[in-house]
Write a protein that holds these residues in place. Structure first.
Motif, PDB file in Angstrom:
ATOM      1  N   ALA A   1       9.713   8.014  -9.304  1.00  0.00           N
ATOM      2  CA  ALA A   1       8.617   8.879  -9.754  1.00  0.00           C
ATOM      3  C   ALA A   1       8.036   9.626  -8.563  1.00  0.00           C
ATOM      4  O   ALA A   1       6.922   9.340  -8.109  1.00  0.00           O
ATOM      5  CB  ALA A   1       7.540   8.048 -10.445  1.00  0.00           C
ATOM      6  N   PRO A   2       8.790  10.577  -8.032  1.00  0.00           N
ATOM      7  CA  PRO A   2       8.283  11.314  -6.865  1.00  0.00           C
ATOM      8  C   PRO A   2       6.976  12.024  -7.206  1.00  0.00           C
ATOM      9  O   PRO A   2       6.857  12.687  -8.236  1.00  0.00           O
ATOM     10  CB  PRO A   2       9.410  12.321  -6.568  1.00  0.00           C
ATOM     11  CG  PRO A   2      10.196  12.415  -7.829  1.00  0.00           C
ATOM     12  CD  PRO A   2      10.092  11.081  -8.486  1.00  0.00           C
ATOM     13  N   GLY A   3       5.998  11.846  -6.329  1.00  0.00           N
ATOM     14  CA  GLY A   3       4.698  12.468  -6.591  1.00  0.00           C
ATOM     15  C   GLY A   3       3.850  11.724  -7.582  1.00  0.00           C
ATOM     16  O   GLY A   3       2.787  12.213  -7.982  1.00  0.00           O
ATOM     17  N   GLY A   4       4.303  10.522  -8.001  1.00  0.00           N
ATOM     18  CA  GLY A   4       3.533   9.750  -8.973  1.00  0.00           C
ATOM     19  C   GLY A   4       2.213   9.274  -8.394  1.00  0.00           C
ATOM     20  O   GLY A   4       2.094   9.034  -7.192  1.00  0.00           O
ATOM     21  N   ASP A   5       1.199   9.115  -9.268  1.00  0.00           N
ATOM     22  CA  ASP A   5      -0.090   8.652  -8.785  1.00  0.00           C
ATOM     23  C   ASP A   5      -0.016   7.164  -8.445  1.00  0.00           C
ATOM     24  O   ASP A   5       0.986   6.488  -8.712  1.00  0.00           O
ATOM     25  CB  ASP A   5      -1.196   8.933  -9.806  1.00  0.00           C
ATOM     26  CG  ASP A   5      -0.942   8.286 -11.160  1.00  0.00           C
ATOM     27  OD1 ASP A   5      -0.334   7.191 -11.207  1.00  0.00           O
ATOM     28  OD2 ASP A   5      -1.328   8.878 -12.187  1.00  0.00           O
ATOM     29  N   GLU A   6      -1.086   6.660  -7.876  1.00  0.00           N
ATOM     30  CA  GLU A   6      -1.099   5.282  -7.385  1.00  0.00           C
ATOM     31  C   GLU A   6      -0.852   4.277  -8.507  1.00  0.00           C
ATOM     32  O   GLU A   6      -0.122   3.295  -8.324  1.00  0.00           O
ATOM     33  CB  GLU A   6      -2.441   5.000  -6.707  1.00  0.00           C
ATOM     34  CG  GLU A   6      -2.530   3.637  -6.031  1.00  0.00           C
ATOM     35  CD  GLU A   6      -3.824   3.444  -5.265  1.00  0.00           C
ATOM     36  OE1 GLU A   6      -4.221   2.281  -5.080  1.00  0.00           O
ATOM     37  OE2 GLU A   6      -4.430   4.461  -4.862  1.00  0.00           O
ATOM     38  N   ALA A   7      -1.438   4.520  -9.664  1.00  0.00           N
ATOM     39  CA  ALA A   7      -1.285   3.591 -10.789  1.00  0.00           C
ATOM     40  C   ALA A   7       0.160   3.555 -11.276  1.00  0.00           C
ATOM     41  O   ALA A   7       0.702   2.488 -11.587  1.00  0.00           O
ATOM     42  CB  ALA A   7      -2.225   3.980 -11.923  1.00  0.00           C
TER      43      ALA A   7
ATOM     44  N   ILE B   1       2.924   4.295  -9.524  1.00  0.00           N
ATOM     45  CA  ILE B   1       3.750   3.633  -8.518  1.00  0.00           C
ATOM     46  C   ILE B   1       3.548   2.125  -8.584  1.00  0.00           C
ATOM     47  O   ILE B   1       4.508   1.338  -8.532  1.00  0.00           O
ATOM     48  CB  ILE B   1       3.423   4.157  -7.106  1.00  0.00           C
ATOM     49  CG1 ILE B   1       3.756   5.649  -6.999  1.00  0.00           C
ATOM     50  CG2 ILE B   1       4.184   3.362  -6.050  1.00  0.00           C
ATOM     51  CD1 ILE B   1       5.212   5.991  -7.242  1.00  0.00           C
ATOM     52  N   ALA B   2       2.310   1.683  -8.753  1.00  0.00           N
ATOM     53  CA  ALA B   2       2.029   0.244  -8.820  1.00  0.00           C
ATOM     54  C   ALA B   2       2.688  -0.380 -10.044  1.00  0.00           C
ATOM     55  O   ALA B   2       3.204  -1.508  -9.977  1.00  0.00           O
ATOM     56  CB  ALA B   2       0.519   0.019  -8.863  1.00  0.00           C
ATOM     57  N   GLN B   3       2.700   0.337 -11.144  1.00  0.00           N
ATOM     58  CA  GLN B   3       3.328  -0.180 -12.362  1.00  0.00           C
ATOM     59  C   GLN B   3       4.835  -0.332 -12.164  1.00  0.00           C
ATOM     60  O   GLN B   3       5.427  -1.347 -12.565  1.00  0.00           O
ATOM     61  CB  GLN B   3       3.038   0.740 -13.532  1.00  0.00           C
ATOM     62  CG  GLN B   3       3.583   0.241 -14.859  1.00  0.00           C
ATOM     63  CD  GLN B   3       3.258   1.172 -16.008  1.00  0.00           C
ATOM     64  OE1 GLN B   3       2.895   2.329 -15.799  1.00  0.00           O
ATOM     65  NE2 GLN B   3       3.393   0.674 -17.228  1.00  0.00           N
ATOM     66  N   ILE B   4       5.456   0.640 -11.541  1.00  0.00           N
ATOM     67  CA  ILE B   4       6.896   0.577 -11.313  1.00  0.00           C
ATOM     68  C   ILE B   4       7.234  -0.538 -10.324  1.00  0.00           C
ATOM     69  O   ILE B   4       8.205  -1.281 -10.504  1.00  0.00           O
ATOM     70  CB  ILE B   4       7.421   1.937 -10.812  1.00  0.00           C
ATOM     71  CG1 ILE B   4       7.238   3.010 -11.896  1.00  0.00           C
ATOM     72  CG2 ILE B   4       8.904   1.841 -10.426  1.00  0.00           C
ATOM     73  CD1 ILE B   4       7.583   4.406 -11.439  1.00  0.00           C
ATOM     74  N   VAL B   5       6.424  -0.692  -9.283  1.00  0.00           N
ATOM     75  CA  VAL B   5       6.624  -1.779  -8.326  1.00  0.00           C
ATOM     76  C   VAL B   5       6.545  -3.120  -9.045  1.00  0.00           C
ATOM     77  O   VAL B   5       7.351  -4.037  -8.791  1.00  0.00           O
ATOM     78  CB  VAL B   5       5.578  -1.708  -7.191  1.00  0.00           C
ATOM     79  CG1 VAL B   5       5.572  -3.005  -6.376  1.00  0.00           C
ATOM     80  CG2 VAL B   5       5.869  -0.527  -6.277  1.00  0.00           C
ATOM     81  N   SER B   6       5.604  -3.256  -9.968  1.00  0.00           N
ATOM     82  CA  SER B   6       5.469  -4.496 -10.730  1.00  0.00           C
ATOM     83  C   SER B   6       6.709  -4.769 -11.568  1.00  0.00           C
ATOM     84  O   SER B   6       7.162  -5.916 -11.670  1.00  0.00           O
ATOM     85  CB  SER B   6       4.226  -4.425 -11.618  1.00  0.00           C
ATOM     86  OG  SER B   6       4.105  -5.574 -12.415  1.00  0.00           O
ATOM     87  N   VAL B   7       7.277  -3.721 -12.166  1.00  0.00           N
ATOM     88  CA  VAL B   7       8.502  -3.883 -12.959  1.00  0.00           C
ATOM     89  C   VAL B   7       9.636  -4.385 -12.077  1.00  0.00           C
ATOM     90  O   VAL B   7      10.369  -5.319 -12.444  1.00  0.00           O
ATOM     91  CB  VAL B   7       8.890  -2.557 -13.635  1.00  0.00           C
ATOM     92  CG1 VAL B   7      10.282  -2.659 -14.271  1.00  0.00           C
ATOM     93  CG2 VAL B   7       7.863  -2.175 -14.707  1.00  0.00           C
TER      94      VAL B   7
END
Length: 512
Positions: free
Chosen positions: A479-485, A487-493
């Motif tokens: 998600a290039p340019g994704g907001d902090e929330a 990015i955090a959701q994807i990291v959690s996945v």
């Protein structure tokens, strides 16, 4: 578009791998139902033909995961063949080829006789001349003892959609030009009827419309916008296949082979009044209202005695396809909620949690560890574990992810994600399975990153689990340019995937 003879040709068929097309599962289906069938190894001389292969994902996965096989994909759409050939070239596969074939004329003169074939997404959607051409090909080229898988929209489940499909198609072709837009506009018409509570929409048709509402327009176009669209009864397909000396032996959706799970008490009692097994299938379709059938046929079916059947099934290896903590002894069946014997299946799950094992080993363990009387029935054990989606057949537990599979997986991922999102499921070719394994897009991305899919290098060994830094970098790639929330959701996945799924996938030979 006249060359398509009424079939959608202006947009490509959505790519996908379908486990029911696996020759191993076809052979297992036959064995479960008491018919002789050889479960092919990865390295033996074996020819599989995918008739109506689309972009070739099933053919490519089977070729990559079974280096000894020859795999041929046939399709009448040159755009599909071009994509499939390009994917094969990207992966460096030399044991598969793709042929543009009009089945009304294709004789297969330069096609070697084959051991197994599959027709997925073809029978219901093409005209009678095409179906006759396919049967001729099977009669001429499928070897004695060879097996064939056929999928189709079955009656009576689709009876309520026959008029609606015609309305959808006729409205669509008058409201738009391209097939996917025609499908969108035509589908909107029947949705209006349904939302208004019109009497034209029966309950089963409503279920099908609600299911289709979640599908992309390209799917709707290939499902409904073909001029020859015609759902049919199982017996009609069996009669046509008999023209190639093919005999129905069962469903690769293994739970469907057990009348106790598919027929209620009254239907089972009626079924016992007939010697013809076709009546059981008709009763299943009439009472169960399943919309799609998957059938397996054999050209020259031979019955096995119980001892030989059990020996063949006992030699099959299984691997757990869900994390052990998510195992379930209860499942939904057409007849209602069903349960598996804890005395038989709990020991099996415990053994599979440590890695693949043969069906014979699982039964022996149940006999040793259970105080209850274990059902010594390899057909039931294998069918329940595979049919509930909790286990998979293992072709070779020692096989590791090799460069050809890694390259193919990267190419298929890129093709699948084109104009899509990473929440879509993606299938990876897995040598140990001799086939494919489906993962959500983000999970497949994580596996591919571990395989270093941007290059062609792979160690073939389990790699160290990434840390949070890797996950953050991957999330920014997804998600290039994704907001902090976001990015955090994807990291959690990613973190959850490696914690909960990776150990199980490693035991299946999916290195991550």
């Amino acid at each position: 578009m006249s060359w398509g003879a009424g079939y959608v040709t202006d947009i490509a068929y959505a790519p996908g791998y379908y486990a029911e097309q696996s020759p191993r599962l076809m052979a297992i289906t036959a064995l479960v139902n008491g018919y002789a069938a050889h479960v092919p190894s990865r390295t033996q001389d074996f020819h599989f033909v995918d008739i109506g292969c689309g972009k070739g994902f099933t053919a490519l996965v089977l070729a990559a995961a079974n280096p000894g096989w020859a795999v041929t994909g046939l399709d009448f759409n040159p755009a599909h063949i071009a994509v499939a050939r390009n994917l094969a070239e990207c992966a460096g596969l030399t044991n598969c080829r793709f042929i543009e074939a009009d089945f009304t004329r294709f004789s297969g003169a330069d096609l070697a006789d084959f051991d197994a074939a599959s027709l997925h997404g073809l029978w219901t959607w093409v005209g009678e001349p095409v179906r006759q051409g396919v049967v001729r090909l099977l009669a001429d080229k499928l070897k004695p003892g060879g097996y064939c898988h056929v999928s189709y929209n079955v009656l009576p489940a689709w009876r309520g959609m026959i008029g609606l499909q015609r309305l959808m198609r006729e409205a669509g072709i008058r409201l738009a030009h391209r097939a996917d837009r025609q499908a969108e506009r035509g589908f909107a018409v029947i949705r209006r009827l349904m939302d208004a509570g019109g009497a034209a929409i029966d309950p089963m048709a409503r279920r099908l419309i609600e299911h289709c509402a979640e599908q992309p327009a390209s799917y709707l176009a290939h499902e409904f916008m073909n001029a020859a669209w015609a759902p049919c009864f199982h017996q009609d397909v069996a009669t046509a296949m008999a023209g190639a000396k093919l005999h129905y032996v069962g469903s690769p959706r293994l739970l469907e082979n057990f009348p106790s799970l598919t027929l209620d008490d009254t239907a089972r009692a009626i079924a016992t009044e007939f010697e013809d097994p076709a009546m059981v299938e008709l009763l299943k379709d009439v009472t169960g209202n399943q919309p799609l059938r998957h059938d397996v046929f054999i050209r020259g079916a031979v019955r096995l005695d119980a001892a030989r059947r059990d020996a063949a099934l006992g030699a099959i290896s299984l691997g757990l396809s869900v994390p052990y903590a998510r195992r379930q002894l209860e499942f939904d069946a057409p007849t209602g909620r069903a349960s598996m014997s804890e005395g038989l299946y709990q020991p099996a799950f415990e053994r599979l949690a440590n890695g693949p094992a043969t069906v014979a080993d699982l039964l022996a363990r149940a006999r040793r560890t259970s105080s209850a009387a274990a059902v010594d029935n390899p057909a039931e054990l294998l069918a329940m574990l595979i049919g509930t989606g909790q286990a998979l057949p293992i072709a070779d537990a020692t096989a590791i992810m090799d460069p050809a599979c890694v390259r193919l997986n990267a190419a298929m991922f890129a093709e699948k994600m084109h104009a899509s999102n990473v929440m879509q499921r993606v299938t990876l070719a897995v040598p140990a399975l001799g086939g494919g394994y489906s993962l959500p897009g983000l999970a497949a991305f994580a596996v591919l990153r571990q395989h270093d899919w941007l290059s062609e290098a792979t160690s073939g060994q389990a790699l160290p689990q990434p840390d949070g830094t890797n996950f953050a970098a991957w999330a920014n790639l997804v998600a290039p340019g994704g907001d902090e929330a976001t990015i955090a959701q994807i990291v959690s996945v990613f973190s959850t995937f490696f914690e909960q799924q990776a150990p199980m996938l490693n035991r299946l030979g999916i290195v991550c």
